[in-house]
Motif scaffolding. Structure first.
Motif, PDB file in Angstrom:
ATOM      1  N   LYS A  66      35.320  50.625  35.316  1.00  0.00           N
ATOM      2  CA  LYS A  66      34.853  49.481  36.108  1.00  0.00           C
ATOM      3  C   LYS A  66      35.991  48.797  36.850  1.00  0.00           C
ATOM      4  O   LYS A  66      35.842  48.406  38.019  1.00  0.00           O
ATOM      5  CB  LYS A  66      34.147  48.465  35.208  1.00  0.00           C
ATOM      6  CG  LYS A  66      33.517  47.299  35.979  1.00  0.00           C
ATOM      7  CD  LYS A  66      32.802  46.345  35.064  1.00  0.00           C
ATOM      8  CE  LYS A  66      32.126  45.239  35.865  1.00  0.00           C
ATOM      9  NZ  LYS A  66      33.014  44.521  36.789  1.00  0.00           N
ATOM     10  N   ASP A 112      36.050  48.385  40.834  1.00  0.00           N
ATOM     11  CA  ASP A 112      36.129  47.059  41.474  1.00  0.00           C
ATOM     12  C   ASP A 112      37.305  46.999  42.450  1.00  0.00           C
ATOM     13  O   ASP A 112      37.202  46.382  43.527  1.00  0.00           O
ATOM     14  CB  ASP A 112      36.299  45.968  40.409  1.00  0.00           C
ATOM     15  CG  ASP A 112      35.036  45.753  39.587  1.00  0.00           C
ATOM     16  OD1 ASP A 112      33.958  46.196  40.032  1.00  0.00           O
ATOM     17  OD2 ASP A 112      35.142  45.168  38.493  1.00  0.00           O
ATOM     18  N   GLU A 154      37.034  46.376  46.446  1.00  0.00           N
ATOM     19  CA  GLU A 154      37.751  45.268  47.093  1.00  0.00           C
ATOM     20  C   GLU A 154      38.552  45.761  48.291  1.00  0.00           C
ATOM     21  O   GLU A 154      38.588  45.113  49.347  1.00  0.00           O
ATOM     22  CB  GLU A 154      38.664  44.572  46.085  1.00  0.00           C
ATOM     23  CG  GLU A 154      39.310  43.299  46.631  1.00  0.00           C
ATOM     24  CD  GLU A 154      40.153  42.565  45.608  1.00  0.00           C
ATOM     25  OE1 GLU A 154      40.572  41.421  45.904  1.00  0.00           O
ATOM     26  OE2 GLU A 154      40.408  43.135  44.521  1.00  0.00           O
TER      27      GLU A 154
END
Length: 298
Positions: A206, A210, A214
Motif C-alpha cells: 500500500k 500510494d 502521488e
C-alpha cells in the motif's frame, strides 16, 4: 588552423583508454556487488555490460565521425541547430578532426540561456522527440557541455557524438505508447500501461502504491492547471528525494530494457534537471499532442 584559414578542433584519445575503462568497470562492478543499498533482484551484470560497451564505443573515433555525419544529415533542415563538420583526411581511430565551433556552454549561469530559457527548453524537447520518433538515432549524453549557444544567431551547437544510439522500432513504439497514455491524464490507464510494459511490479504494498499514485496525480494536476509546465515550481521534484530511496528501489524494473531505452532515459533526466535549474516553463502537453498527431500520420 588550416592554410585556407579554417579553424579545427582536434580530439585526441587518452593513451590506453579502453583498457582503463575495462579496469574501472571491473572495480565498480566489485563495489556494486558488495553494496547493500541496491535491490537484490537487479541484474547488475546486464547493466554493467551495457555501460562498458557504450564507454568503449565512445573511444572509437571513426565511429564518432560517422555519428556526426549521420546526425548532421538529420539537422540540415533545421535553422536552430548546428553540428561540427568532420575532416576525415586528418582523422583516425584515435584522432578526430572537426570544424571549430564557437559558443558558450548551455548552463544555468549563461545570461543568454536565462533570457531565452523557454525557447531553448522547447527546442531541446522537440529535438529529443525528433531523435526518438523521426531520426530513430539519439545523441544520448546529457552533459550540458556538449551543447553550445552562439550569441550571434542563438543557434544551438551539438558536440560530442561518441555516445549515440540507434532507436529500435520496439523502443520507438514503447515511447509512443507512453506518450499516448500520458495524454489521457488518467491515473488508472497510466498505471496499467506502466504495469503492462514492466515498469511496475505486479504485486505492490500500500505504501508504494500510494507513492506511485502521488507521483502520477501530481503531474496530472499540474498539466491540468496550466498550459505551460513550470519545471522549477513543480512539486514532482519535491517528491523525488533521497529519503525515499527505498521506494525508488521498488520502481527499478525487473524487465531488462534495451540499451537504447536506458540511455534515452538518461538524457531525459538530464534535460529535466536542466529545465528545473533555469526555471523553464513550456507547453509540454501541447508539444506531445502535436507529436502524437504527427505519428498517427506517418
Amino acid at each position: 588552423k588550416l592554410k585556407n584559414g579554417v579553424e579545427l578542433a582536434i580530439k585526441i584519445q587518452f593513451p590506453c583508454i579502453r583498457e582503463t575503462i575495462k579496469n574501472d568497470m571491473r572495480s565498480l562492478r566489485f563495489i556494486a556487488n558488495k553494496a547493500s543499498f541496491l535491490p537484490k533482484n537487479i541484474d547488475l551484470d546486464y547493466y554493467f555490460k551495457i555501460c562498458e560497451e557504450q564507454l568503449i564505443a565512445e573511444s572509437e573515433y571513426i565511429l564518432e565521425a560517422e555519428n556526426i555525419k549521420k546526425y548532421s544529415a538529420f539537422c540540415e533542415a533545421s535553422n536552430n541547430l548546428r553540428v561540427p563538420k568532420v575532416f576525415s583526411e586528418f582523422s583516425t581511430d584515435q584522432i578526430l578532426a572537426m570544424s571549430f565551433e564557437s559558443g558558450s556552454e548551455l548552463c544555468s549561469q549563461n545570461s543568454i540561456v536565462k533570457l531565452k530559457k523557454n525557447k531553448i527548453a522547447e527546442l531541446l524537447i522537440r529535438l529529443l522527440l525528433d531523435e526518438i520518433f523521426i531520426f530513430q538515432f539519439v545523441q544520448t549524453d546529457p552533459n550540458l557541455s556538449n551543447f553550445l549557444l552562439r550569441s550571434a544567431d542563438h543557434k544551438v551547437v551539438l558536440l560530442d557524438f561518441g555516445s549515440c544510439s540507434n532507436v529500435s522500432n520496439g523502443t520507438k513504439d514503447l515511447y509512443k505508447d507512453l506518450l499516448k497514455v500520458g495524454l489521457t491524464l488518467n491515473r488508472t490507464k497510466i498505471k496499467n500501461c506502466l504495469n503492462r510494459n514492466g515498469f511496475l511490479p505486479n504485486k505492490i504494498d500500500k505504501n508504494f502504491d500510494d507513492f506511485i499514485n502521488e507521483l502520477i496525480d501530481t503531474v496530472i494536476e499540474e498539466f491540468k492547471v496550466s498550459e505551460n509546465f513550470n519545471f522549477a515550481d513543480s512539486k514532482l521534484f519535491d517528491l523525488i528525494e533521497a529519503d525515499k530511496i527505498k521506494e525508488f528501489q521498488k520502481i527499478i524494473p525487473k524487465t531488462l530494457f534495451g540499451p537504447d531505452f536506458i540511455f534515452i532515459q538518461r538524457k531525459i533526466l538530464g534535460f529535466l534537471l536542466f529545465f528545473k535549474s533555469i526555471n523553464a516553463s513550456i507547453p509540454i502537453l501541447n508539444i506531445i499532442k502535436e507529436y502524437d498527431k504527427k505519428l498517427q500520420n506517418r
